[in-house]
Design an enzyme around this catalytic site. Sequence first.
Site, PDB file in Angstrom:
ATOM      1  N   LYS A  43       0.825  -1.221   0.000  1.00  0.00           N
ATOM      2  CA  LYS A  43       0.000   0.000   0.000  1.00  0.00           C
ATOM      3  C   LYS A  43       0.852   1.260   0.000  1.00  0.00           C
ATOM      4  O   LYS A  43       0.572   2.210  -0.721  1.00  0.00           O
ATOM      5  CB  LYS A  43      -0.924   0.034   1.221  1.00  0.00           C
ATOM      6  CG  LYS A  43      -2.014  -0.990   1.246  1.00  0.00           C
ATOM      7  CD  LYS A  43      -3.053  -0.690   2.305  1.00  0.00           C
ATOM      8  CE  LYS A  43      -2.465  -0.521   3.685  1.00  0.00           C
ATOM      9  NZ  LYS A  43      -1.842  -1.755   4.201  1.00  0.00           N
ATOM     10  N   ARG A 118      -9.769   2.025   9.449  1.00  0.00           N
ATOM     11  CA  ARG A 118      -9.349   0.689   9.866  1.00  0.00           C
ATOM     12  C   ARG A 118     -10.521  -0.143  10.375  1.00  0.00           C
ATOM     13  O   ARG A 118     -10.407  -1.365  10.480  1.00  0.00           O
ATOM     14  CB  ARG A 118      -8.275   0.782  10.962  1.00  0.00           C
ATOM     15  CG  ARG A 118      -6.939   1.314  10.491  1.00  0.00           C
ATOM     16  CD  ARG A 118      -5.914   1.259  11.608  1.00  0.00           C
ATOM     17  NE  ARG A 118      -4.640   1.835  11.217  1.00  0.00           N
ATOM     18  CZ  ARG A 118      -3.673   1.192  10.582  1.00  0.00           C
ATOM     19  NH1 ARG A 118      -3.859  -0.073  10.261  1.00  0.00           N
ATOM     20  NH2 ARG A 118      -2.549   1.791  10.269  1.00  0.00           N
ATOM     21  N   ARG A 155      12.644 -10.502   4.071  1.00  0.00           N
ATOM     22  CA  ARG A 155      13.235  -9.173   3.881  1.00  0.00           C
ATOM     23  C   ARG A 155      14.525  -9.017   4.682  1.00  0.00           C
ATOM     24  O   ARG A 155      14.588  -9.332   5.865  1.00  0.00           O
ATOM     25  CB  ARG A 155      12.236  -8.095   4.292  1.00  0.00           C
ATOM     26  CG  ARG A 155      12.690  -6.677   3.967  1.00  0.00           C
ATOM     27  CD  ARG A 155      11.667  -5.668   4.419  1.00  0.00           C
ATOM     28  NE  ARG A 155      10.421  -5.795   3.696  1.00  0.00           N
ATOM     29  CZ  ARG A 155       9.221  -5.882   4.249  1.00  0.00           C
ATOM     30  NH1 ARG A 155       9.097  -5.882   5.565  1.00  0.00           N
ATOM     31  NH2 ARG A 155       8.144  -5.977   3.511  1.00  0.00           N
ATOM     32  N   ARG A 188      14.723  -7.187  10.340  1.00  0.00           N
ATOM     33  CA  ARG A 188      14.106  -6.341  11.363  1.00  0.00           C
ATOM     34  C   ARG A 188      13.243  -7.208  12.285  1.00  0.00           C
ATOM     35  O   ARG A 188      12.621  -8.177  11.833  1.00  0.00           O
ATOM     36  CB  ARG A 188      13.223  -5.270  10.719  1.00  0.00           C
ATOM     37  CG  ARG A 188      13.979  -4.300   9.821  1.00  0.00           C
ATOM     38  CD  ARG A 188      13.080  -3.180   9.346  1.00  0.00           C
ATOM     39  NE  ARG A 188      11.784  -3.659   8.866  1.00  0.00           N
ATOM     40  CZ  ARG A 188      10.842  -2.864   8.373  1.00  0.00           C
ATOM     41  NH1 ARG A 188      11.037  -1.563   8.294  1.00  0.00           N
ATOM     42  NH2 ARG A 188       9.694  -3.374   7.953  1.00  0.00           N
ATOM     43  N   ARG A 199      -0.136  -9.441  13.027  1.00  0.00           N
ATOM     44  CA  ARG A 199      -0.645  -8.233  12.363  1.00  0.00           C
ATOM     45  C   ARG A 199      -1.737  -8.604  11.353  1.00  0.00           C
ATOM     46  O   ARG A 199      -2.732  -7.891  11.207  1.00  0.00           O
ATOM     47  CB  ARG A 199       0.499  -7.492  11.672  1.00  0.00           C
ATOM     48  CG  ARG A 199       1.468  -6.830  12.632  1.00  0.00           C
ATOM     49  CD  ARG A 199       2.725  -6.377  11.933  1.00  0.00           C
ATOM     50  NE  ARG A 199       2.453  -5.355  10.934  1.00  0.00           N
ATOM     51  CZ  ARG A 199       3.300  -5.025   9.951  1.00  0.00           C
ATOM     52  NH1 ARG A 199       4.453  -5.656   9.825  1.00  0.00           N
ATOM     53  NH2 ARG A 199       2.977  -4.084   9.105  1.00  0.00           N
TER      54      ARG A 199
END
Length: 243
Positions: A43, A118, A155, A188, A199
């Site tokens: 996004k 949200r 990542r 991370r 999440r």
Amino acid sequence: MKTLFWSLCLGMTTLSSLLFAQDQPPKETAKVVILLGPPGSGKGTQAVRLTKELGIPHISTGDLFRENISKDTELGRKAKSYTNAGKLVPDELVLDMLFDRVSRPDCARGYLLDGFPRTLAQAEALDKYLPPNTQLIVLSLNVPDDLIVKRAEGRLTCKNCGTIYNRYFSPPAQEGKCDKCGGELVQRPDDRAEVVEERLRVYHAQTQPLVEYYNKKGVLIQVDGTKSPDEVFSALKEKLSSR
């Protein structure tokens, strides 16, 4: 005679007002774009590109919080009191920040919302706020959970220059080392699989119902978010041009 004179004056004034109103250009319809999608769906990347393409501001709730807190506004002080206590900022305060931001002149032609709404309650509050002539468009990026977890868990970020790799999709030439500067590549903490899965769980519980809500309103456009960023952007532009 005086009565006739004032009647003529009133008639001329009314006629002048009508002619002046006809000469004025119609008020431009504001275009409000909402970008939906699970965390890790891309996004943020698409929001930046779309706002440049459309010539409207990119507004994210995260940026609003940081701006108000850094400027020590009344709204920022209220938000900080919640975040410092480890509490969620209530909808009422989030809405106050948002409506304050979109009332500025640069939003007259429209704006793109990233990270808002949200929840259904926020969506309903936004509906009540928007003027009747607003063109609302909701873009939903569809990416399956397993791919999002793989994107995040794979990542790797260079500690020196910040270059981002992915061990699955765009790995470095030498494992653990940056191609550009030779720096160490690290993961991370918030990219761990268990963090991303949590999440996603929150997203499906709170935000996923918005897809059905906006679909019923006839303003939802769904786009395949599994393709490359350029392909997704082209699809978004094509969908928007048809509205």
